[in-house]
Design a protein around this motif. Structure first.
Motif, PDB file in Angstrom:
ATOM      1  N   THR A  24     -54.472  21.094 -86.578  1.00 30.77           N
ATOM      2  CA  THR A  24     -53.085  21.283 -87.013  1.00 30.77           C
ATOM      3  C   THR A  24     -52.922  21.330 -88.531  1.00 30.77           C
ATOM      4  O   THR A  24     -51.798  21.443 -89.019  1.00 30.77           O
ATOM      5  CB  THR A  24     -52.179  20.166 -86.459  1.00 30.77           C
ATOM      6  OG1 THR A  24     -52.626  18.900 -86.972  1.00 30.77           O
ATOM      7  CG2 THR A  24     -52.166  20.157 -84.947  1.00 30.77           C
ATOM      8  N   GLN A  25     -54.019  21.250 -89.264  1.00 25.72           N
ATOM      9  CA  GLN A  25     -53.947  21.255 -90.731  1.00 25.72           C
ATOM     10  C   GLN A  25     -53.176  22.482 -91.221  1.00 25.72           C
ATOM     11  O   GLN A  25     -53.385  23.594 -90.761  1.00 25.72           O
ATOM     12  CB  GLN A  25     -55.347  21.242 -91.334  1.00 25.72           C
ATOM     13  CG  GLN A  25     -55.348  21.049 -92.828  1.00 25.72           C
ATOM     14  CD  GLN A  25     -56.749  20.833 -93.370  1.00 25.72           C
ATOM     15  OE1 GLN A  25     -57.724  20.891 -92.649  1.00 25.72           O
ATOM     16  NE2 GLN A  25     -56.834  20.581 -94.659  1.00 25.72           N
ATOM     17  N   GLY A  26     -52.236  22.245 -92.127  1.00 23.81           N
ATOM     18  CA  GLY A  26     -51.452  23.331 -92.697  1.00 23.81           C
ATOM     19  C   GLY A  26     -50.216  23.697 -91.896  1.00 23.81           C
ATOM     20  O   GLY A  26     -49.446  24.570 -92.298  1.00 23.81           O
ATOM     21  N   ASP A  28     -46.533  23.024 -90.570  1.00 23.88           N
ATOM     22  CA  ASP A  28     -45.316  22.255 -90.823  1.00 23.88           C
ATOM     23  C   ASP A  28     -44.437  22.399 -89.588  1.00 23.88           C
ATOM     24  O   ASP A  28     -43.871  23.459 -89.346  1.00 23.88           O
ATOM     25  CB  ASP A  28     -44.595  22.770 -92.060  1.00 23.88           C
ATOM     26  CG  ASP A  28     -43.300  22.015 -92.355  1.00 23.88           C
ATOM     27  OD1 ASP A  28     -42.996  21.028 -91.646  1.00 23.88           O
ATOM     28  OD2 ASP A  28     -42.605  22.413 -93.298  1.00 23.88           O
ATOM     29  N   ARG A  54     -47.333  15.966 -88.813  1.00 22.47           N
ATOM     30  CA  ARG A  54     -46.961  17.366 -89.048  1.00 22.47           C
ATOM     31  C   ARG A  54     -45.449  17.588 -89.084  1.00 22.47           C
ATOM     32  O   ARG A  54     -44.977  18.710 -89.178  1.00 22.47           O
ATOM     33  CB  ARG A  54     -47.601  18.268 -87.993  1.00 22.47           C
ATOM     34  CG  ARG A  54     -49.117  18.186 -87.968  1.00 22.47           C
ATOM     35  CD  ARG A  54     -49.751  18.522 -89.309  1.00 22.47           C
ATOM     36  NE  ARG A  54     -51.196  18.371 -89.272  1.00 22.47           N
ATOM     37  CZ  ARG A  54     -51.911  17.817 -90.230  1.00 22.47           C
ATOM     38  NH1 ARG A  54     -51.329  17.372 -91.324  1.00 22.47           N
ATOM     39  NH2 ARG A  54     -53.215  17.708 -90.116  1.00 22.47           N
TER      40      ARG A  54
END
Length: 115
Positions: A24-26, A28, A54
């Motif tokens: 889920t990095q990045g 929003d 997130r």
């Protein structure tokens, strides 16, 4: 041999050993609302933590309110901006399911994610 299969990356760039944070990095997800069942321990607690990280407003659906509150407190300590609420839910009781649904509905929020 098995470890190589476990760590081999697929077309997505992730493998079976990839973490939810990596995947889920990045992202929003601010503005989304989720209900996570079984959120007071294990994979449910980790799912709640990463969704909150997130930006998701997470409703923890738990049988044990004390355990759920402990998990929520730990998440908010790690992620001060986390939006996490704990609601009681026993999936073996239709009365509990109805009460949970009523309690959630009164919040006036959409349900974007159910886990």
């Amino acid at each position: 041999m098995m470890m190589r299969l476990f760590n081999r990356k697929g077309p997505s760039g992730f493998s079976a050993s990839s973490t939810a944070e990596e995947v889920t990095q990045g992202i929003d997800a601010t503005g989304l609302t989720a209900i996570v069942t079984g959120a007071s321990s294990g994979i449910g607690a980790e799912t709640t933590r990463v969704l909150a990280l997130r930006g998701v407003h997470v409703f923890m659906a738990v049988r044990n309110m004390a355990a759920g509150t402990d998990v929520k407190d730990a998440i908010v300590k790690e992620i001060p901006t986390a939006k996490v609420d704990v609601l009681e839910l026993d999936l073996s009781s239709l009365a509990s399911v109805r009460k949970f649904a009523s309690d959630f509905t009164t919040k006036g929020l959409p349900l974007n994610i159910l886990m």
